[in-house]
Structure formats: C-alpha cells, structure tokens
Design a protein around this motif. Structure first.
Motif, PDB file in Angstrom:
ATOM      1  N   ILE A  68      10.193   4.989 -13.225  1.00  0.00           N
ATOM      2  CA  ILE A  68      10.505   4.111 -12.043  1.00  0.00           C
ATOM      3  C   ILE A  68       9.031   3.958 -11.218  1.00  0.00           C
ATOM      4  CG2 ILE A  68      11.531   3.425  -9.916  1.00  0.00           C
ATOM      5  CD1 ILE A  68      13.964   4.720 -10.988  1.00  0.00           C
ATOM      6  N   SER A  69       8.580   5.030 -10.945  1.00  0.00           N
ATOM      7  CA  SER A  69       7.179   4.923 -10.122  1.00  0.00           C
ATOM      8  C   SER A  69       6.356   4.166 -10.986  1.00  0.00           C
ATOM      9  CB  SER A  69       6.689   6.325  -9.865  1.00  0.00           C
ATOM     10  OG  SER A  69       7.589   7.060  -9.079  1.00  0.00           O
ATOM     11  N   LYS A  70       5.934   4.489 -12.239  1.00  0.00           N
ATOM     12  CA  LYS A  70       5.031   3.669 -13.033  1.00  0.00           C
ATOM     13  C   LYS A  70       5.359   2.383 -13.107  1.00  0.00           C
ATOM     14  CE  LYS A  70       5.559   3.974 -17.561  1.00  0.00           C
ATOM     15  NZ  LYS A  70       5.323   2.165 -17.951  1.00  0.00           N
ATOM     16  N   THR A  71       6.630   1.552 -13.119  1.00  0.00           N
ATOM     17  CA  THR A  71       6.899   0.216 -13.249  1.00  0.00           C
ATOM     18  C   THR A  71       6.534  -0.199 -11.879  1.00  0.00           C
ATOM     19  OG1 THR A  71       8.628   0.731 -15.095  1.00  0.00           O
ATOM     20  CG2 THR A  71       8.687  -1.304 -13.703  1.00  0.00           C
ATOM     21  N   VAL A  72       7.018   0.347 -10.860  1.00  0.00           N
ATOM     22  CA  VAL A  72       6.762  -0.064  -9.569  1.00  0.00           C
ATOM     23  C   VAL A  72       5.263  -0.400  -9.317  1.00  0.00           C
ATOM     24  CG1 VAL A  72       6.969   0.230  -6.885  1.00  0.00           C
ATOM     25  CG2 VAL A  72       8.947   0.662  -8.435  1.00  0.00           C
ATOM     26  N   HIS A  73       4.599   0.642  -9.640  1.00  0.00           N
ATOM     27  CA  HIS A  73       3.161   0.716  -9.562  1.00  0.00           C
ATOM     28  C   HIS A  73       2.388  -0.162 -10.261  1.00  0.00           C
ATOM     29  CE1 HIS A  73      -0.136   3.468  -7.695  1.00  0.00           C
ATOM     30  NE2 HIS A  73      -0.931   2.981  -8.905  1.00  0.00           N
ATOM     31  N   ASN A  74       2.617  -0.556 -11.394  1.00  0.00           N
ATOM     32  CA  ASN A  74       2.016  -1.412 -12.139  1.00  0.00           C
ATOM     33  C   ASN A  74       2.292  -2.944 -11.744  1.00  0.00           C
ATOM     34  OD1 ASN A  74       1.000   0.486 -13.738  1.00  0.00           O
ATOM     35  ND2 ASN A  74       2.796   0.124 -15.349  1.00  0.00           N
ATOM     36  N   PHE A  75       3.635  -3.292 -11.082  1.00  0.00           N
ATOM     37  CA  PHE A  75       3.922  -4.628 -10.793  1.00  0.00           C
ATOM     38  C   PHE A  75       3.565  -5.056  -9.376  1.00  0.00           C
ATOM     39  CE2 PHE A  75       6.504  -4.543 -14.575  1.00  0.00           C
ATOM     40  CZ  PHE A  75       6.600  -5.701 -14.807  1.00  0.00           C
ATOM     41  N   VAL A  76       3.350  -3.782  -8.412  1.00  0.00           N
ATOM     42  CA  VAL A  76       3.076  -4.106  -6.966  1.00  0.00           C
ATOM     43  C   VAL A  76       1.449  -4.122  -6.957  1.00  0.00           C
ATOM     44  CG1 VAL A  76       3.041  -2.806  -4.552  1.00  0.00           C
ATOM     45  CG2 VAL A  76       5.005  -2.933  -6.141  1.00  0.00           C
ATOM     46  N   GLY A  77       0.809  -3.505  -7.731  1.00  0.00           N
ATOM     47  CA  GLY A  77      -0.473  -3.469  -7.885  1.00  0.00           C
ATOM     48  C   GLY A  77      -1.398  -4.821  -7.683  1.00  0.00           C
ATOM     49  N   PRO A  78      -0.850  -5.730  -8.263  1.00  0.00           N
ATOM     50  CA  PRO A  78      -1.517  -7.168  -8.567  1.00  0.00           C
ATOM     51  C   PRO A  78      -1.286  -7.884  -6.832  1.00  0.00           C
ATOM     52  CG  PRO A  78      -0.649  -6.903 -10.737  1.00  0.00           C
ATOM     53  CD  PRO A  78      -0.097  -5.549  -9.911  1.00  0.00           C
ATOM     54  N   PHE A  85       0.971  -1.138   0.024  1.00  0.00           N
ATOM     55  CA  PHE A  85      -0.040  -0.062   0.014  1.00  0.00           C
ATOM     56  C   PHE A  85       0.885   1.504   0.096  1.00  0.00           C
ATOM     57  CE2 PHE A  85      -2.226   3.426   2.137  1.00  0.00           C
ATOM     58  CZ  PHE A  85      -3.224   3.580   1.640  1.00  0.00           C
ATOM     59  N   VAL A  86       1.784   1.059   0.580  1.00  0.00           N
ATOM     60  CA  VAL A  86       2.716   2.367   0.734  1.00  0.00           C
ATOM     61  C   VAL A  86       3.398   2.670  -0.295  1.00  0.00           C
ATOM     62  CG1 VAL A  86       4.632   3.421   1.905  1.00  0.00           C
ATOM     63  CG2 VAL A  86       3.156   2.149   3.493  1.00  0.00           C
ATOM     64  N   ALA A  87       3.977   1.582  -1.043  1.00  0.00           N
ATOM     65  CA  ALA A  87       4.571   1.797  -2.263  1.00  0.00           C
ATOM     66  C   ALA A  87       3.802   2.206  -3.478  1.00  0.00           C
ATOM     67  CB  ALA A  87       5.219   0.199  -2.707  1.00  0.00           C
ATOM     68  N   LEU A  88       2.615   1.683  -3.330  1.00  0.00           N
ATOM     69  CA  LEU A  88       1.485   2.201  -4.239  1.00  0.00           C
ATOM     70  C   LEU A  88       1.171   3.865  -4.169  1.00  0.00           C
ATOM     71  CD1 LEU A  88      -0.768  -1.005  -4.776  1.00  0.00           C
ATOM     72  CD2 LEU A  88       0.729  -0.038  -6.366  1.00  0.00           C
ATOM     73  N   GLY A  89       1.028   3.942  -2.807  1.00  0.00           N
ATOM     74  CA  GLY A  89       0.634   5.364  -2.354  1.00  0.00           C
ATOM     75  C   GLY A  89       1.883   6.488  -2.822  1.00  0.00           C
ATOM     76  N   VAL A  90       2.852   6.096  -2.511  1.00  0.00           N
ATOM     77  CA  VAL A  90       4.015   6.941  -2.828  1.00  0.00           C
ATOM     78  C   VAL A  90       4.116   7.110  -4.455  1.00  0.00           C
ATOM     79  CG1 VAL A  90       6.489   7.434  -2.640  1.00  0.00           C
ATOM     80  CG2 VAL A  90       5.313   6.424  -0.731  1.00  0.00           C
ATOM     81  N   THR A  91       4.171   5.981  -4.954  1.00  0.00           N
ATOM     82  CA  THR A  91       4.479   6.182  -6.436  1.00  0.00           C
ATOM     83  C   THR A  91       3.289   6.604  -7.335  1.00  0.00           C
ATOM     84  OG1 THR A  91       3.570   3.834  -6.975  1.00  0.00           O
ATOM     85  CG2 THR A  91       5.991   3.835  -6.721  1.00  0.00           C
ATOM     86  N   GLY A  92       2.231   6.493  -6.750  1.00  0.00           N
ATOM     87  CA  GLY A  92       0.618   7.141  -7.316  1.00  0.00           C
ATOM     88  C   GLY A  92       0.818   8.725  -6.862  1.00  0.00           C
TER      89      GLY A  92
END
Length: 217
Positions: A56-66, A24-31
C-alpha cells in the motif's frame, strides 16, 4: 491581541501550502515505512501484515509523488518574490531569530527563507527529479542510474524530513498565531508587528496592499 486582523495568506496560497504539506506527509510516512519498516515494523506486526502495508505504501508513494512535484512548482511561483534576500535577514540571524533581542523581518524571516530555498526548493527538486527516475523506469534508465537515484532520493528525503520537523513545530505549537495564519489566512496586528515588523510597516504605509484577495476585506 488588538482584534484588528491583517490578511497574511490568500486562499490560493493556503491551498498550495496544504496540498504540498499533506502530500509531503504522505510521502514521508510511506517512504519511512519502505526504508525502515522491514527492521522496525515487521518484527512487531509480522511479515504478512507488513507486506500488505509495504505494498500500500509503495502505491501511495508512487502516485502522490507527482502531485508533490507539481505542488512545489506552484508553491515556488507563489512565494518566491517574498523570499528574496533583504537587509534585515542578517540582523535576524545575528539576533538568533529573536532569542537575543527584537529581530525585525519582512513578510518571511531568514529562518523561513532557509526552509524555502534549502528545503522546499533544493531538496524538493532533488527528491522530485530522482523520484521521477524511480517512478518511471520505462525511459531506458540503466540499473546503475536507478541505484544512484535511489541513494540520492532516500538521502535527500531524510534530510528533508528532518528539516521539516522544525518547520512543523514552529508553525504549530512553537509560535502562537502561526497556525492560525495558515489555517484562516489572518494574523493579529500585534503578531505581525512582533514577528514581521518590516512587513507590518509596509502594510501600514501602503507600500504593500493590505487586501490581496476577494475574501480579504
């Protein structure tokens, strides 16, 4: 403190919580970087550095989301039985969660149940469903569908992040012993009786098992 400990969370429950929390934190920060970075970070760091950070944020967001979506399902299955309505919930609300007198509660109080149902479940499903629409655009979604999903996704995510600030505060520095419970799995008897008296009484009476895992001795 009495020094007598009660097992509050098993290792599996804590693993599910921290997996969801860190994702959640990773998605929140990158989002937030993707939504506001152009207006907040780019003027400070310059477009070149920001473009790399955004990629980098877009890649992290896309892969951590699932991973986050799966963690919500696991979290829900583990915790739903203890977040069902109880008679003490309304009393807890009327007492302001303890601000206006002692407010007994079960394993989870009404504040935690609001976070569970309104935040984790409802908003979690909203951001996960719309996130999959945005993450996998190869299922013939129209541009309009993608635009609508983006609006719902960003709006729900901002509300989700705002609600989480209260949960993070109470669960860390806002309540002594709360972080220990999720970090170590145990709470002192005094803490249990003060914040979750009905749950404490159920354990003492044997209605609820005091040991729920191999390490719970």
């Amino acid at each position: 403190r009495t020094g007598k400990l009660i097992e509050r969370f098993t290792s599996a429950e804590r693993m599910a919580h921290w997996t969801m929390a860190f994702s959640f934190v990773a998605l929140g920060v990158t989002g937030l970087i993707l939504i506001f970075g152009k207006y907040v970070l780019a003027p400070v760091f310059g477009l070149t550095l920001f473009s790399g950070l955004a990629a980098i944020s877009k890649t992290v967001h896309n892969f951590v989301g699932p991973l986050f979506a799966v963690s919500i399902i696991v979290f829900f299955v583990m915790y739903v039985k203890d977040n069902l309505p109880e008679k003490s919930d309304m009393q807890w609300l009327l007492k302001g969660g303890g601000l206006f007198g002692h407010a007994p509660a079960g394993r989870f109080n009404m504040g935690e149940k609001i976070w569970f149902w309104g935040g984790v479940t409802f908003l979690g499903i909203a951001v996960s469903f719309t996130g999959f629409i945005l993450d996998f655009p190869n299922f013939d979604q129209t541009r309009l569908t993608m635009q609508q999903a983006h609006i719902v996704h960003a709006s729900a995510a901002l509300v989700f992040i705002t609600m989480s600030l209260g949960h993070i505060y109470i669960g860390s520095i806002g309540m002594e012993g709360a972080l220990e419970a999720m970090r170590d799995g145990y709470v002192d008897e005094t803490w249990a009786k003060a914040h979750h008296e009905e749950w404490f009484n159920d354990i003492k009476s044997g209605k609820v098992s005091a040991i729920r895992s191999k390490e719970g001795g």
